[in-house]
Design a protein around this motif. Structure first.
Motif, PDB file in Angstrom:
ATOM      1  N   VAL A   1      14.238  -1.350   2.528  1.00  0.00           N
ATOM      2  CA  VAL A   1      13.230  -0.327   3.076  1.00  0.00           C
ATOM      3  C   VAL A   1      13.772   1.027   3.371  1.00  0.00           C
ATOM      4  N   MET A   2      14.799   1.154   4.155  1.00  0.00           N
ATOM      5  CA  MET A   2      15.497   2.311   4.596  1.00  0.00           C
ATOM      6  C   MET A   2      15.846   3.283   3.190  1.00  0.00           C
ATOM      7  N   ALA A   3      16.453   2.509   2.163  1.00  0.00           N
ATOM      8  CA  ALA A   3      16.869   3.323   1.164  1.00  0.00           C
ATOM      9  C   ALA A   3      15.792   3.863   0.595  1.00  0.00           C
ATOM     10  N   GLU A   4      14.545   3.155   0.492  1.00  0.00           N
ATOM     11  CA  GLU A   4      13.128   3.706  -0.089  1.00  0.00           C
ATOM     12  C   GLU A   4      12.712   5.134   0.645  1.00  0.00           C
ATOM     13  N   CYS A   5      12.746   4.857   2.118  1.00  0.00           N
ATOM     14  CA  CYS A   5      12.466   5.974   3.020  1.00  0.00           C
ATOM     15  C   CYS A   5      13.352   7.151   2.658  1.00  0.00           C
ATOM     16  N   ILE A   6      14.479   7.093   2.527  1.00  0.00           N
ATOM     17  CA  ILE A   6      15.586   8.241   2.318  1.00  0.00           C
ATOM     18  C   ILE A   6      15.127   8.854   0.970  1.00  0.00           C
ATOM     19  N   ARG A   7      14.831   7.968  -0.157  1.00  0.00           N
ATOM     20  CA  ARG A   7      14.391   8.605  -1.366  1.00  0.00           C
ATOM     21  C   ARG A   7      13.008   9.326  -1.395  1.00  0.00           C
ATOM     22  N   ARG A   8      12.076   8.706  -0.619  1.00  0.00           N
ATOM     23  CA  ARG A   8      11.004   9.505  -0.476  1.00  0.00           C
ATOM     24  C   ARG A   8      11.034  10.665   0.528  1.00  0.00           C
ATOM     25  N   ALA A   9      11.954  10.647   1.645  1.00  0.00           N
ATOM     26  CA  ALA A   9      12.147  11.516   2.383  1.00  0.00           C
ATOM     27  C   ALA A   9      12.669  12.755   1.895  1.00  0.00           C
ATOM     28  N   ARG A  10      13.470  12.794   0.679  1.00  0.00           N
ATOM     29  CA  ARG A  10      14.020  13.598   0.199  1.00  0.00           C
ATOM     30  C   ARG A  10      13.115  14.635  -0.836  1.00  0.00           C
ATOM     31  N   GLN A  11      12.159  13.806  -0.831  1.00  0.00           N
ATOM     32  CA  GLN A  11      10.881  14.595  -1.687  1.00  0.00           C
ATOM     33  C   GLN A  11       9.783  15.319  -0.816  1.00  0.00           C
ATOM     34  N   SER A  12       9.382  14.669   0.572  1.00  0.00           N
ATOM     35  CA  SER A  12       8.433  14.811   1.270  1.00  0.00           C
ATOM     36  C   SER A  12       8.796  15.452   2.806  1.00  0.00           C
ATOM     37  N   GLY A  13      10.187  14.980   3.111  1.00  0.00           N
ATOM     38  CA  GLY A  13      10.600  15.444   4.247  1.00  0.00           C
ATOM     39  C   GLY A  13      10.345  14.246   5.452  1.00  0.00           C
ATOM     40  N   GLY A  14       9.617  13.415   5.394  1.00  0.00           N
ATOM     41  CA  GLY A  14       9.518  12.111   6.190  1.00  0.00           C
ATOM     42  C   GLY A  14       8.826  10.917   5.629  1.00  0.00           C
TER      43      GLY A  14
ATOM     44  N   THR B   1       0.981  -1.251   0.101  1.00  0.00           N
ATOM     45  CA  THR B   1      -0.067  -0.050  -0.004  1.00  0.00           C
ATOM     46  C   THR B   1       0.959   1.198  -0.189  1.00  0.00           C
ATOM     47  N   ASP B   2       0.383   2.328  -0.846  1.00  0.00           N
ATOM     48  CA  ASP B   2       1.595   3.430  -0.763  1.00  0.00           C
ATOM     49  C   ASP B   2       0.432   4.725  -0.786  1.00  0.00           C
ATOM     50  N   HIS B   3       0.615   5.537   0.305  1.00  0.00           N
ATOM     51  CA  HIS B   3       0.146   6.896   0.481  1.00  0.00           C
ATOM     52  C   HIS B   3       1.294   7.684   0.770  1.00  0.00           C
ATOM     53  N   GLY B   4       2.176   7.649  -0.241  1.00  0.00           N
ATOM     54  CA  GLY B   4       3.256   8.754  -0.056  1.00  0.00           C
ATOM     55  C   GLY B   4       4.238   8.729   0.965  1.00  0.00           C
ATOM     56  N   PRO B   5       3.935   9.546   2.147  1.00  0.00           N
ATOM     57  CA  PRO B   5       5.071   9.407   3.149  1.00  0.00           C
ATOM     58  C   PRO B   5       4.557   8.017   4.194  1.00  0.00           C
ATOM     59  N   VAL B   6       3.393   7.579   3.946  1.00  0.00           N
ATOM     60  CA  VAL B   6       2.960   6.381   4.812  1.00  0.00           C
ATOM     61  C   VAL B   6       2.872   5.213   3.692  1.00  0.00           C
TER      62      VAL B   6
END
Length: 211
Positions: free
Chosen positions: A180-193, A158-163
């Motif tokens: 998973v952490m690499a994906e977190c970092i990639r998304r955080a650079r876009q939305s902040g968290g 399931t994908d809701h952007g930051p969550v």
């Protein structure tokens, strides 16, 4: 990529420097592999062009092309037009066409195994023996029984952007967690968290990253 065989028995001058690099880079070439000489190393590095050479020679040479689009021999390596090559700071190698399609998966397996071993050793060095190399026996047992897959990769369910939720597909906790952490970092650079939730493996249940 340009692969050039110097026909001289002993290279006496460099035929590849910053000018050749700039010209070939403009034509879409990003690197040269040769048994001949190269020069202008700092300028070529600054331009982002790669040179793999047997010789670094200061002087120019009387260079002329003997043949193009043909098989060459470079430092004992036979290269034919259209061959797939890999080159880095350790050297260059021709990848047989028959295994090219399996190369990505094989490289991933090696990387995952190294990641697992590094994590186990790091735990031992920190004094956390319960999560060190002593776990290898348990991992092997779970793999042999089909409970854990050493090659599994995570998938987003399931994908809701930051969550978002991730299924680890019964993979190894260390490699799934890193992915998973690499994906977190990639998304955080876009939305902040980010706040992902992982289902399997159970040892990597929740992770987060903020920037």
């Amino acid at each position: 990529m340009a692969v050039i065989q110097d026909l001289d028995s002993l290279p006496v001058g460099s035929f590849w420097g910053d000018v050749q690099a700039a010209v070939h880079q403009a034509l879409g070439c990003i690197e040269v592999i040769t048994n001949g000489g190269v020069r202008d190393i700092p300028a070529v590095q600054k331009a982002g062009f790669y040179m793999f050479s047997q010789e670094i020679l200061i002087s120019h040479a009387y260079v002329h092309m003997a043949e193009a689009g043909t098989a060459v021999q470079v430092c004992g390596m036979a290269v034919n037009p259209g061959d797939l090559l890999h080159a880095d700071q350790h050297g260059a190698i021709v990848i047989p066409a028959g295994i090219a399609g399996r190369l990505t998966q094989a490289c991933r397996q090696v990387t995952d195994a190294e990641t697992l071993l590094e994590n186990l050793l790091a735990s031992d060095l920190r004094g956390i023996r319960s999560h060190g190399v002593t776990r290898l026996g348990g991992y092997m047992d779970r793999i042999e029984r089909g409970v854990t897959s050493p090659t599994a990769q995570p998938s987003i369910t399931t994908d809701h952007g930051p969550v978002f939720s991730v299924d680890g597909n019964s993979g190894m906790g260390s490699t799934i967690g890193m992915a998973v952490m690499a994906e977190c970092i990639r998304r955080a650079r876009q939305s902040g968290g980010q706040l992902p939730q992982s289902t399997t493996p159970p040892t990597t249940a929740l992770a987060g990253f903020t920037q």
